[in-house]
Design a protein around this motif. Structure first.
Motif, mmCIF file in Angstrom:
data_model
loop_
_atom_site.group_PDB
_atom_site.id
_atom_site.type_symbol
_atom_site.label_atom_id
_atom_site.label_comp_id
_atom_site.label_asym_id
_atom_site.label_seq_id
_atom_site.Cartn_x
_atom_site.Cartn_y
_atom_site.Cartn_z
ATOM 1 N N SER A 53 0.832 -1.203 0.000
ATOM 2 C CA SER A 53 0.000 0.000 0.000
ATOM 3 C C SER A 53 0.869 1.256 0.000
ATOM 4 O O SER A 53 0.615 2.199 -0.753
ATOM 5 N N ASN A 54 1.909 1.259 0.822
ATOM 6 C CA ASN A 54 2.832 2.399 0.871
ATOM 7 C C ASN A 54 3.533 2.602 -0.477
ATOM 8 O O ASN A 54 3.672 3.732 -0.947
ATOM 9 N N TYR A 55 3.985 1.502 -1.069
ATOM 10 C CA TYR A 55 4.675 1.599 -2.363
ATOM 11 C C TYR A 55 3.742 2.147 -3.431
ATOM 12 O O TYR A 55 4.134 2.989 -4.238
ATOM 13 N N MET A 56 2.485 1.679 -3.439
ATOM 14 C CA MET A 56 1.542 2.126 -4.464
ATOM 15 C C MET A 56 1.192 3.605 -4.288
ATOM 16 O O MET A 56 0.909 4.280 -5.268
ATOM 17 N N ASN A 57 1.237 4.095 -3.061
ATOM 18 C CA ASN A 57 0.962 5.510 -2.824
ATOM 19 C C ASN A 57 2.077 6.408 -3.357
ATOM 20 O O ASN A 57 1.845 7.574 -3.648
ATOM 21 N N THR A 58 3.292 5.877 -3.483
ATOM 22 C CA THR A 58 4.426 6.705 -3.907
ATOM 23 C C THR A 58 4.997 6.329 -5.272
ATOM 24 O O THR A 58 5.803 7.065 -5.814
ATOM 25 N N ILE A 59 4.559 5.232 -5.844
ATOM 26 C CA ILE A 59 5.181 4.712 -7.062
ATOM 27 C C ILE A 59 5.119 5.691 -8.233
ATOM 28 O O ILE A 59 6.051 5.783 -9.028
ATOM 29 N N ASN A 60 4.051 6.444 -8.335
ATOM 30 C CA ASN A 60 3.910 7.344 -9.479
ATOM 31 C C ASN A 60 4.654 8.660 -9.308
ATOM 32 O O ASN A 60 4.720 9.451 -10.240
ATOM 33 N N MET A 61 5.220 8.887 -8.130
ATOM 34 C CA MET A 61 6.017 10.101 -7.928
ATOM 35 C C MET A 61 7.397 9.985 -8.558
ATOM 36 O O MET A 61 8.083 10.971 -8.726
#
Length: 121
Positions: A53-61
């Protein structure tokens, strides 16, 4: 037979001398490469639900061009029971990274670090 034995010994020596990652280090490499490569399936398979969940929240940055080789190198790693820590470097980032991993169902999974988690290095 006498000619084959030395050849087999050389092949055995060379195959044993290769550096092969396994365990938490191998999982860390998969997670970092799937994060920057935006491979959500591999990321989910190798992470705990909270970490995913944490990775998916930041992956597009991160708009990093996918590289053929991440040059993932383990600087230090340690296993303390069901928790492992891996300090690494890659070509994706200039500063070393740190993974906390936990063992779930016999497999190492990248885990989210909490505020109370203290790295051993």
């Amino acid at each position: 037979m006498k000619k084959i034995a030395p050849c087999l010994l050389i092949v055995l020596f060379l195959s044993c001398s290769e550096s092969k990652m396994s365990g938490p280090s191998a999982t860390s490499k998969i997670v970092i490469e799937s994060f920057y490569g935006k491979d959500e399936a591999a990321l989910k398979a190798n992470s705990t639900p909270q970490a995913y969940s944490n990775y998916m929240n930041t992956i597009n940055m991160f708009n990093v061009a996918k590289k053929d080789n991440s040059n993932f190198k383990v600087l230090r790693d340690t296993i303390m029971g069901e928790v492992a820590w891996v300090k690494y470097t890659t070509d994706y980032d200039k500063t070393p990274g740190l993974f906390k991993l936990v063992k779930q169902d016999g497999e190492w999974k990248a885990d989210a670090r909490g505020s109370k988690d203290v790295s051993p290095f």
